[in-house]
Write a protein that holds these residues in place. Structure first.
Motif, PDB file in Angstrom:
ATOM      1  N   ARG A   1      71.983 103.866 164.843  1.00 55.98           N
ATOM      2  CA  ARG A   1      72.525 105.188 165.180  1.00 55.98           C
ATOM      3  C   ARG A   1      73.248 105.780 163.967  1.00 55.98           C
ATOM      4  NH1 ARG A   1      77.006 108.077 164.923  1.00 55.98           N
ATOM      5  NH2 ARG A   1      78.296 106.382 165.756  1.00 55.98           N
ATOM      6  N   ASP A   2      74.420 105.274 163.623  1.00 57.52           N
ATOM      7  CA  ASP A   2      75.158 105.829 162.486  1.00 57.52           C
ATOM      8  C   ASP A   2      74.379 105.556 161.189  1.00 57.52           C
ATOM      9  OD1 ASP A   2      77.244 106.841 160.879  1.00 57.52           O
ATOM     10  OD2 ASP A   2      78.755 106.092 162.261  1.00 57.52           O
TER      11      ASP A   2
ATOM     12  N   HIS B   1      86.095 101.638 163.644  1.00 59.45           N
ATOM     13  CA  HIS B   1      84.827 102.197 163.139  1.00 59.45           C
ATOM     14  C   HIS B   1      85.174 102.897 161.824  1.00 59.45           C
ATOM     15  CE1 HIS B   1      80.903 104.493 163.854  1.00 59.45           C
ATOM     16  NE2 HIS B   1      81.484 105.217 162.911  1.00 59.45           N
TER      17      HIS B   1
ATOM     18  N   HIS C   1      84.392 104.384 157.938  1.00 55.76           N
ATOM     19  CA  HIS C   1      83.442 104.853 156.922  1.00 55.76           C
ATOM     20  C   HIS C   1      83.989 104.501 155.544  1.00 55.76           C
ATOM     21  CE1 HIS C   1      80.186 106.819 159.161  1.00 55.76           C
ATOM     22  NE2 HIS C   1      81.080 106.795 160.138  1.00 55.76           N
TER      23      HIS C   1
ATOM     24  N   ASN D   1      79.075 102.800 156.195  1.00 55.27           N
ATOM     25  CA  ASN D   1      80.037 102.216 157.147  1.00 55.27           C
ATOM     26  C   ASN D   1      80.492 100.844 156.656  1.00 55.27           C
ATOM     27  OD1 ASN D   1      78.235 104.094 158.736  1.00 55.27           O
ATOM     28  ND2 ASN D   1      79.622 103.481 160.350  1.00 55.27           N
TER      29      ASN D   1
HETATM   30 ZN    ZN Z   1      80.555 107.006 162.154  1.00 51.59          ZN
END
Ligand code: ZN
Ligand code: KIV
Length: 525
Positions: free
Chosen positions: A18-19, A206, A208, A242
């Motif tokens: 997804r990301d 989460h 980045h 990420n």
């Molecule tokens: Zn993200």
């Protein structure tokens, strides 16, 4: 027997599909997504975020097929804070044995401006949407996007609302990679202390990587009480990416003495999935990337190589085998000593007597002064010159001249020696490399499929040595060839021929894993 309590266990939530897939240019095909999901499931990832079902028909299909195929992992889909997104997400994930809906909304002032929602209106929307998701499933994750830049009082307020509405996991995203480890920890600690009901949910982090601190920030959050890390293979993801799964998992393993938290990940699967994600996403792994970079277990200087040969722990904090590599790489260059050369030759199947090694070492030093890195091919050529190697390559590049430039057609005039007999051909192609590969295939037809062609400049400048990697696949057998030359087309021809020779050996032996050593390092780039 050791048992892991809930407090010691950190859940790994992988969002490569997804990301990670949101990285510009990293689009994966349906089958590739299914393949990666199966690998994630097998390696012990707790939660797989398989996609954003409302985003496209393709995303929806991928999430639902992954949900149907999942074995152990929770399968999660992403949804914005509206009923339509959430319903669509549920339609896709509901096929999983363990489905999860992940819904989010941007809570920072910048995001509230964009959605034109007041604090109160947004709070109501969070209550309604999380409740709606919770009516569909009892596994609901909620994220206040840009949490790090959200006012602390408001963050506490909305997290409390989400928990009351039924969220079971609260994810705290550093959406723009802005935080630092101390702040990342403080925010988790604050939420655990101030929000009623915080003890009943799992907090996730989460991060980045815009400032290169994603892994450090994630681990700091864990030390403060977060028990789910969101991450991607190779750190793939928006902008600078990420938190990398392999980094947090290995950090928790190697520094268990100071971070006594366990994951359920089989770390020996790391290298395999890293390579596959690199291939299917088209994002090469940088050479010096922690854990999975080509150089992560490579030692070139004589002192380091000597130390490594005596005791690996001198210069390695983890074993290459722990991440699924078969061994350490001691690339040979001008800093390498006799011990490393002897070990390398032995590894290649050429054990040397002392006097023989002396002669080969002199030749090797001479070559290493001229070349940045001495590859297996160079050593074989050098041994041949010293009369110490068999000539076991069936195909050799004898002559190559290409015509290239702005005016088509580009062509290649090639002579290969095949089993001792010279064979010549001229072929046209779409560029000099294409013409050359066509010529090789004309002279030596095979059904092998070119899976990968990559060029790296080993040194800087217009006289750089180009190292070319070529991967061929035939009937499920995969071989990699590599060669270097200051002429990229010559390096390409030799790399292709090198792969062909390996394929011929594989055909003879028909041992499926006999090329593992070659795949080991050349494959990651
Ligand atoms: Zn993200
Ligand atoms: O970075 C982010 O904020 C996200 C959310 C959708 C969780 O990816």
């Amino acid at each position: 027997m050791t048992t892991t309590s809930k407090q010691d266990r950190v859940l790994i939530f992988d969002t490569t599909l997804r990301d990670g897939e949101q990285s510009p240019g990293a689009t994966m095909s349906h089958n590739e997504k299914l393949e990666i999901a199966a690998m994630l499931d097998e390696m012990g990832v707790d939660i797989i975020e398989a996609g954003f079902p409302i985003a496209s028909e393709g995303d929806f299909e991928a999430v639902s097929d992954i949900a149907k195929a999942s074995k152990n992992s929770v399968i999660c889909g992403l949804a914005r804070a509206n009923f339509k997104d959430i319903d669509r997400c549920w339609e896709a994930v509901k096929h999983a044995a363990q489905p999860r809906i992940h819904t989010f909304i941007g809570t920072s002032p910048l995001h509230r401006d964009i959605t034109a929602l007041s604090m109160d209106a947004m709070a109501d929307q969070i209550h309604e949407t999380v409740s709606h998701a919770r009516n569909l499933t009892d596994n609901v994750q909620w994220s206040p996007m840009d949490a790090i830049r959200t006012e602390h009082d408001y963050l506490c307020r909305v997290v409390e609302i989400a928990i009351k509405a039924g969220a079971t996991t609260i994810n705290i995203p550093d959406t723009v990679g802005y935080t630092i480890p101390r702040e990342s920890a403080d925010i988790i600690r604050m939420l655990l202390e101030r929000v009623p009901g915080a003890d009943d949910v799992i907090f996730a982090t989460h991060c980045h990587n815009d400032l290169g601190m994603a892994t450090a920030n994630a681990l700091a959050a864990v030390e403060a009480g977060a028990r789910q890390i969101e991450c991607t293979i190779n750190g793939l993801g928006e902008r600078a990416g990420n938190t990398a799964l392999e980094e947090v998992v290995m950090a928790l393993k190697v520094r268990h003495d100071v971070m006594p938290y366990d994951t359920g990940i089989d770390t020996t699967k790391i290298m395999g999935i890293s390579r596959r994600v690199s291939q299917v996403s088209g994002f090469p792994v940088q050479f010096n990337k922690a854990i999975v970079g080509k150089n992560a277990f490579a030692h070139e200087s004589g002192i380091h190589q000597d130390g490594m040969l005596k005791n690996k722990e001198t210069f390695e904090i983890m074993r290459p085998q722990d991440i699924g590599l078969s061994g350490t790489s001691l690339p040979l260059g001008k800093h390498s000593g006799r011990a490393a050369l002897r070990a390398k030759l032995e590894d290649m199947g050429y054990p040397m007597a002392d006097n023989q090694l002396k002669d080969v070492f002199v030749r090797f030093k001479d070559l290493a002064d001229r070349k940045k890195e001495v590859f297996d091919d160079d050593l074989i050529a050098l041994l041949r010159d010293a009369g110490a190697a068999d000539q076991n390559e069936r195909i050799k590049v004898k002559f190559l001249r290409v015509i290239c430039g702005t005016e088509a057609p580009q062509s290649a005039d090639l002579t290969l020696e095949v089993d001792g007999v010279d064979k010549q051909i001229t072929c046209q192609g779409d560029g000099p490399v294409d013409a050359t590969f066509k010529a090789i295939k004309e002279i030596f037809p095979t059904t092998a499929r070119l899976q990968l062609y990559q060029v790296h400049a080993v040194t800087e400048g217009t006289d750089a040595q180009a190292t070319v990697s070529v991967r061929l696949e035939e009937d499920g057998k995969i071989v990699t060839g590599q060669s270097s030359d200051t002429d990229t087309v010559v390096a390409s021809a030799k790399a292709y021929v090198n792969a062909m020779n390996r394929l011929l050996v594989r055909r003879e032996k028909s041992a499926p894993d006999s090329d593992v050593k070659t795949v080991k390092y050349t494959d990651t780039v």
